[in-house]
Write a protein that holds these residues in place. Structure first.
Motif, PDB file in Angstrom:
ATOM      1  N   UNK A 139       0.837  -1.203   0.000  1.00  0.00           N
ATOM      2  CA  UNK A 139       0.000   0.000   0.000  1.00  0.00           C
ATOM      3  C   UNK A 139       0.868   1.247   0.000  1.00  0.00           C
ATOM      4  N   UNK A 140       1.900   1.253   0.808  1.00  0.00           N
ATOM      5  CA  UNK A 140       2.809   2.398   0.863  1.00  0.00           C
ATOM      6  C   UNK A 140       3.513   2.612  -0.474  1.00  0.00           C
ATOM      7  N   UNK A 141       3.965   1.536  -1.097  1.00  0.00           N
ATOM      8  CA  UNK A 141       4.628   1.654  -2.390  1.00  0.00           C
ATOM      9  C   UNK A 141       3.666   2.170  -3.461  1.00  0.00           C
ATOM     10  N   UNK A 142       2.439   1.688  -3.439  1.00  0.00           N
ATOM     11  CA  UNK A 142       1.449   2.130  -4.424  1.00  0.00           C
ATOM     12  C   UNK A 142       1.127   3.611  -4.276  1.00  0.00           C
ATOM     13  N   UNK A 143       0.929   4.063  -3.033  1.00  0.00           N
ATOM     14  CA  UNK A 143       0.610   5.477  -2.835  1.00  0.00           C
ATOM     15  C   UNK A 143       1.798   6.366  -3.169  1.00  0.00           C
ATOM     16  N   UNK A 144       3.000   5.927  -2.863  1.00  0.00           N
ATOM     17  CA  UNK A 144       4.195   6.689  -3.213  1.00  0.00           C
ATOM     18  C   UNK A 144       4.349   6.789  -4.720  1.00  0.00           C
ATOM     19  N   UNK A 145       4.146   5.696  -5.419  1.00  0.00           N
ATOM     20  CA  UNK A 145       4.252   5.689  -6.869  1.00  0.00           C
ATOM     21  C   UNK A 145       3.182   6.580  -7.499  1.00  0.00           C
ATOM     22  N   UNK A 146       1.979   6.553  -6.967  1.00  0.00           N
ATOM     23  CA  UNK A 146       0.908   7.407  -7.483  1.00  0.00           C
ATOM     24  C   UNK A 146       1.250   8.884  -7.278  1.00  0.00           C
ATOM     25  N   UNK A 147       1.764   9.220  -6.118  1.00  0.00           N
ATOM     26  CA  UNK A 147       2.183  10.590  -5.853  1.00  0.00           C
ATOM     27  C   UNK A 147       3.325  11.025  -6.757  1.00  0.00           C
ATOM     28  N   UNK A 148       4.284  10.145  -6.992  1.00  0.00           N
ATOM     29  CA  UNK A 148       5.414  10.446  -7.869  1.00  0.00           C
ATOM     30  C   UNK A 148       4.932  10.716  -9.291  1.00  0.00           C
ATOM     31  N   UNK A 149       4.038   9.881  -9.778  1.00  0.00           N
ATOM     32  CA  UNK A 149       3.507  10.084 -11.132  1.00  0.00           C
ATOM     33  C   UNK A 149       2.737  11.393 -11.226  1.00  0.00           C
ATOM     34  N   UNK A 150       1.990  11.734 -10.195  1.00  0.00           N
ATOM     35  CA  UNK A 150       1.263  12.996 -10.177  1.00  0.00           C
ATOM     36  C   UNK A 150       2.210  14.184 -10.169  1.00  0.00           C
ATOM     37  N   UNK A 151       3.294  14.089  -9.394  1.00  0.00           N
ATOM     38  CA  UNK A 151       4.266  15.165  -9.349  1.00  0.00           C
ATOM     39  C   UNK A 151       4.944  15.334 -10.707  1.00  0.00           C
ATOM     40  N   UNK A 152       5.283  14.216 -11.353  1.00  0.00           N
ATOM     41  CA  UNK A 152       5.899  14.293 -12.683  1.00  0.00           C
ATOM     42  C   UNK A 152       4.940  14.913 -13.692  1.00  0.00           C
ATOM     43  N   UNK A 153       3.665  14.563 -13.617  1.00  0.00           N
ATOM     44  CA  UNK A 153       2.679  15.150 -14.527  1.00  0.00           C
ATOM     45  C   UNK A 153       2.563  16.653 -14.287  1.00  0.00           C
ATOM     46  N   UNK A 154       2.601  17.074 -13.027  1.00  0.00           N
ATOM     47  CA  UNK A 154       2.546  18.497 -12.714  1.00  0.00           C
ATOM     48  C   UNK A 154       3.747  19.226 -13.285  1.00  0.00           C
ATOM     49  N   UNK A 155       4.926  18.683 -13.107  1.00  0.00           N
ATOM     50  CA  UNK A 155       6.133  19.319 -13.634  1.00  0.00           C
ATOM     51  C   UNK A 155       6.110  19.365 -15.158  1.00  0.00           C
ATOM     52  N   UNK A 156       5.591  18.334 -15.783  1.00  0.00           N
ATOM     53  CA  UNK A 156       5.494  18.324 -17.238  1.00  0.00           C
ATOM     54  C   UNK A 156       4.539  19.417 -17.714  1.00  0.00           C
ATOM     55  N   UNK A 157       3.430  19.594 -17.023  1.00  0.00           N
ATOM     56  CA  UNK A 157       2.497  20.664 -17.373  1.00  0.00           C
ATOM     57  C   UNK A 157       3.133  22.036 -17.167  1.00  0.00           C
ATOM     58  N   UNK A 158       3.885  22.207 -16.098  1.00  0.00           N
ATOM     59  CA  UNK A 158       4.563  23.479 -15.859  1.00  0.00           C
ATOM     60  C   UNK A 158       5.540  23.790 -16.975  1.00  0.00           C
ATOM     61  N   UNK A 159       6.272  22.791 -17.436  1.00  0.00           N
ATOM     62  CA  UNK A 159       7.231  23.008 -18.515  1.00  0.00           C
ATOM     63  C   UNK A 159       6.533  23.329 -19.828  1.00  0.00           C
ATOM     64  N   UNK A 160       5.396  22.722 -20.065  1.00  0.00           N
ATOM     65  CA  UNK A 160       4.679  22.967 -21.312  1.00  0.00           C
ATOM     66  C   UNK A 160       4.030  24.339 -21.329  1.00  0.00           C
ATOM     67  N   UNK A 161       3.659  24.867 -20.181  1.00  0.00           N
ATOM     68  CA  UNK A 161       2.959  26.140 -20.132  1.00  0.00           C
ATOM     69  C   UNK A 161       3.886  27.324 -19.918  1.00  0.00           C
ATOM     70  N   UNK A 162       5.188  27.092 -19.851  1.00  0.00           N
ATOM     71  CA  UNK A 162       6.134  28.188 -19.731  1.00  0.00           C
ATOM     72  C   UNK A 162       6.311  28.845 -21.088  1.00  0.00           C
ATOM     73  N   UNK A 163       6.586  30.143 -21.108  1.00  0.00           N
ATOM     74  CA  UNK A 163       6.910  30.756 -22.393  1.00  0.00           C
ATOM     75  C   UNK A 163       8.186  30.133 -22.939  1.00  0.00           C
ATOM     76  N   UNK A 164       8.166  29.787 -24.198  1.00  0.00           N
ATOM     77  CA  UNK A 164       9.311  29.091 -24.781  1.00  0.00           C
ATOM     78  C   UNK A 164       9.381  27.661 -24.318  1.00  0.00           C
ATOM     79  N   UNK A 165       8.239  27.052 -24.087  1.00  0.00           N
ATOM     80  CA  UNK A 165       8.194  25.687 -23.577  1.00  0.00           C
ATOM     81  C   UNK A 165       8.713  24.654 -24.549  1.00  0.00           C
ATOM     82  N   UNK A 166       8.877  25.045 -25.827  1.00  0.00           N
ATOM     83  CA  UNK A 166       9.369  24.071 -26.792  1.00  0.00           C
ATOM     84  C   UNK A 166      10.866  23.833 -26.647  1.00  0.00           C
ATOM     85  N   UNK A 167      11.555  24.752 -25.989  1.00  0.00           N
ATOM     86  CA  UNK A 167      12.983  24.610 -25.686  1.00  0.00           C
ATOM     87  C   UNK A 167      13.835  24.471 -26.953  1.00  0.00           C
ATOM     88  N   UNK A 168      13.471  25.147 -28.034  1.00  0.00           N
ATOM     89  CA  UNK A 168      14.272  25.059 -29.249  1.00  0.00           C
ATOM     90  C   UNK A 168      15.507  25.941 -29.157  1.00  0.00           C
TER      91      UNK A 168
END
Length: 81
Positions: free
Chosen positions: A20-49
């Motif tokens: 149970x602890x591993x599952x909740x930790x993994x779910x939280x980690x995936x959520x945090x990664x999704x949040x960071x990915x959204x932050x990077x996509x919504x930044x000006x110049x998010x394409x990083x070219x």
């Protein structure tokens, strides 16, 4: 306390708790990664070219660090400044 079923029950409970602890930790980690990915996509110049130019304070700090490195290298080489 020497009953084998007691130890099996405790081991199964501990294993379930770890799962149970591993599952909740993994779910939280995936959520945090999704949040960071959204932050990077919504930044000006998010394409990083093109790399962004550092601001003035960052350039001053980099210059200061380079000067410190030069001084340390001179000290290591035995050169008086």
């Amino acid at each position: 306390m020497t009953d084998p079923s007691f130890y099996m029950t405790m081991a199964a409970t501990a294993l379930a708790g770890v799962a149970i602890l591993a599952y909740t930790t993994l779910t939280g980690w995936r959520g945090w990664l999704a949040l960071k990915q959204q932050e990077l996509q919504h930044q000006p110049g998010g394409d990083r070219t093109a790399p962004a130019m550092p601001n003035a304070s960052a350039r001053i700090e980099i210059a200061d660090l380079k000067e410190r490195i030069r001084k340390l290298e001179a000290i290591a080489a035995g050169v008086d400044l």
